[in-house]
Scaffold this motif. Structure first.
Motif, PDB file in Angstrom:
ATOM      1  N   VAL A   1       6.762   1.603   1.033  1.00 40.76           N
ATOM      2  CA  VAL A   1       8.052   0.936   1.182  1.00 40.76           C
ATOM      3  C   VAL A   1       9.069   1.948   1.670  1.00 40.76           C
ATOM      4  O   VAL A   1       9.313   2.960   1.004  1.00 40.76           O
ATOM      5  CB  VAL A   1       8.510   0.317  -0.147  1.00 40.76           C
ATOM      6  CG1 VAL A   1       9.875  -0.341   0.038  1.00 40.76           C
ATOM      7  CG2 VAL A   1       7.490  -0.704  -0.640  1.00 40.76           C
TER       8      VAL A   1
ATOM      9  N   CYS B   1      10.189   7.062   1.511  1.00 40.17           N
ATOM     10  CA  CYS B   1       8.967   6.265   1.599  1.00 40.17           C
ATOM     11  C   CYS B   1       8.277   6.398   0.247  1.00 40.17           C
ATOM     12  O   CYS B   1       7.920   7.508  -0.150  1.00 40.17           O
ATOM     13  CB  CYS B   1       8.082   6.797   2.707  1.00 40.17           C
ATOM     14  SG  CYS B   1       6.381   6.165   2.709  1.00 40.17           S
TER      15      CYS B   1
ATOM     16  N   GLN C   1       0.401   0.226  -0.411  1.00 42.68           N
ATOM     17  CA  GLN C   1       1.599  -0.246   0.267  1.00 42.68           C
ATOM     18  C   GLN C   1       2.653   0.848   0.234  1.00 42.68           C
ATOM     19  O   GLN C   1       2.861   1.497  -0.794  1.00 42.68           O
ATOM     20  CB  GLN C   1       2.142  -1.500  -0.415  1.00 42.68           C
ATOM     21  CG  GLN C   1       1.207  -2.701  -0.330  1.00 42.68           C
ATOM     22  CD  GLN C   1       1.108  -3.275   1.065  1.00 42.68           C
ATOM     23  OE1 GLN C   1       2.075  -3.280   1.806  1.00 42.68           O
ATOM     24  NE2 GLN C   1      -0.074  -3.745   1.432  1.00 42.68           N
TER      25      GLN C   1
ATOM     26  N   THR D   1       5.364   4.888  -2.692  1.00 49.82           N
ATOM     27  CA  THR D   1       4.170   4.098  -2.943  1.00 49.82           C
ATOM     28  C   THR D   1       3.840   4.134  -4.421  1.00 49.82           C
ATOM     29  O   THR D   1       4.193   5.090  -5.115  1.00 49.82           O
ATOM     30  CB  THR D   1       2.976   4.619  -2.126  1.00 49.82           C
ATOM     31  OG1 THR D   1       1.821   3.842  -2.441  1.00 49.82           O
ATOM     32  CG2 THR D   1       2.684   6.075  -2.456  1.00 49.82           C
TER      33      THR D   1
ATOM     34  N   TYR E   1       9.033   3.835  10.209  1.00 55.99           N
ATOM     35  CA  TYR E   1       7.932   3.453   9.331  1.00 55.99           C
ATOM     36  C   TYR E   1       7.236   4.700   8.781  1.00 55.99           C
ATOM     37  O   TYR E   1       7.131   5.712   9.476  1.00 55.99           O
ATOM     38  CB  TYR E   1       6.880   2.647  10.092  1.00 55.99           C
ATOM     39  CG  TYR E   1       7.363   1.388  10.744  1.00 55.99           C
ATOM     40  CD1 TYR E   1       7.913   1.405  12.023  1.00 55.99           C
ATOM     41  CD2 TYR E   1       7.254   0.159  10.089  1.00 55.99           C
ATOM     42  CE1 TYR E   1       8.349   0.237  12.629  1.00 55.99           C
ATOM     43  CE2 TYR E   1       7.678  -1.005  10.689  1.00 55.99           C
ATOM     44  CZ  TYR E   1       8.234  -0.961  11.955  1.00 55.99           C
ATOM     45  OH  TYR E   1       8.655  -2.126  12.549  1.00 55.99           O
TER      46      TYR E   1
ATOM     47  N   TRP F   1       1.022  -1.475   8.354  1.00 55.47           N
ATOM     48  CA  TRP F   1       2.431  -1.099   8.463  1.00 55.47           C
ATOM     49  C   TRP F   1       3.262  -1.848   7.433  1.00 55.47           C
ATOM     50  O   TRP F   1       2.999  -3.004   7.126  1.00 55.47           O
ATOM     51  CB  TRP F   1       2.962  -1.423   9.853  1.00 55.47           C
ATOM     52  CG  TRP F   1       2.287  -0.669  10.952  1.00 55.47           C
ATOM     53  CD1 TRP F   1       1.310  -1.125  11.776  1.00 55.47           C
ATOM     54  CD2 TRP F   1       2.533   0.693  11.320  1.00 55.47           C
ATOM     55  NE1 TRP F   1       0.927  -0.133  12.644  1.00 55.47           N
ATOM     56  CE2 TRP F   1       1.663   0.988  12.395  1.00 55.47           C
ATOM     57  CE3 TRP F   1       3.396   1.686  10.869  1.00 55.47           C
ATOM     58  CZ2 TRP F   1       1.636   2.244  13.016  1.00 55.47           C
ATOM     59  CZ3 TRP F   1       3.370   2.929  11.481  1.00 55.47           C
ATOM     60  CH2 TRP F   1       2.503   3.211  12.542  1.00 55.47           C
ATOM     61  N   GLY F   2       4.293  -1.162   6.928  1.00 51.57           N
ATOM     62  CA  GLY F   2       5.243  -1.816   6.044  1.00 51.57           C
ATOM     63  C   GLY F   2       6.343  -2.475   6.852  1.00 51.57           C
ATOM     64  O   GLY F   2       6.213  -2.686   8.056  1.00 51.57           O
ATOM     65  N   GLN F   3       7.429  -2.797   6.174  1.00 48.88           N
ATOM     66  CA  GLN F   3       8.549  -3.473   6.834  1.00 48.88           C
ATOM     67  C   GLN F   3       9.401  -2.524   7.656  1.00 48.88           C
ATOM     68  O   GLN F   3      10.093  -2.949   8.581  1.00 48.88           O
ATOM     69  CB  GLN F   3       9.418  -4.162   5.782  1.00 48.88           C
ATOM     70  CG  GLN F   3       8.717  -5.297   5.065  1.00 48.88           C
ATOM     71  CD  GLN F   3       8.325  -6.417   6.012  1.00 48.88           C
ATOM     72  OE1 GLN F   3       9.139  -6.906   6.789  1.00 48.88           O
ATOM     73  NE2 GLN F   3       7.058  -6.800   5.982  1.00 48.88           N
TER      74      GLN F   3
END
Length: 120
Positions: A5, A22, A3, A24, A94, A110-112
């Motif tokens: 973020v 970003c 994931q 992880t 992203y 894909w993340g948020q």
């Protein structure tokens, strides 16, 4: 599954700067390339920048010379320094792994994302 973020977005005036992050919990690259994409509502995600584990970078023509992609592998973090921002940079940004350095080829989910709004 790994994931990512994203964070660091916000509202900025034209000509301003932002730095996106970003992060992880695992390894950033794991044999792939890391990428930043952006998406405007109603349009496909656009590849903005990529970086290899060896530090080779590629940028979309629209951001060349204004954006800088980088990583801190020890911290499992990737950054996107965005300078001289323009209203057309407004989008959700992203991060994700990518198969290729210049083509749309995301790997995984894909993340948020993080919203960047450039407006006066």
């Amino acid at each position: 599954q790994v994931q990512f973020v994203e964070s660091g977005g916000g509202l900025v005036q034209p000509g301003g700067s932002l730095r996106l992050s970003c992060v992880t919990s695992g390894s950033l690259f794991n044999g792939y390339i890391m990428a930043w994409y952006r998406q405007v509502p109603g349009k496909q995600r656009e590849l903005v920048a990529t970086i290899t584990r060896g530090g080779v970078t590629n940028y979309a023509d629209s951001v060349q010379g204004r954006f800088t992609i980088s990583t801190d592998n020890a911290q499992n973090t990737m950054y996107l320094q965005m300078n001289s921002l323009k209203p057309e940079d407004t989008a959700v940004y992203y991060c994700i792994r990518n198969f290729d350095g210049t083509q749309y080829s995301p790997v995984g989910s894909w993340g948020q994302g993080t919203q960047v709004t450039v407006s006066s």
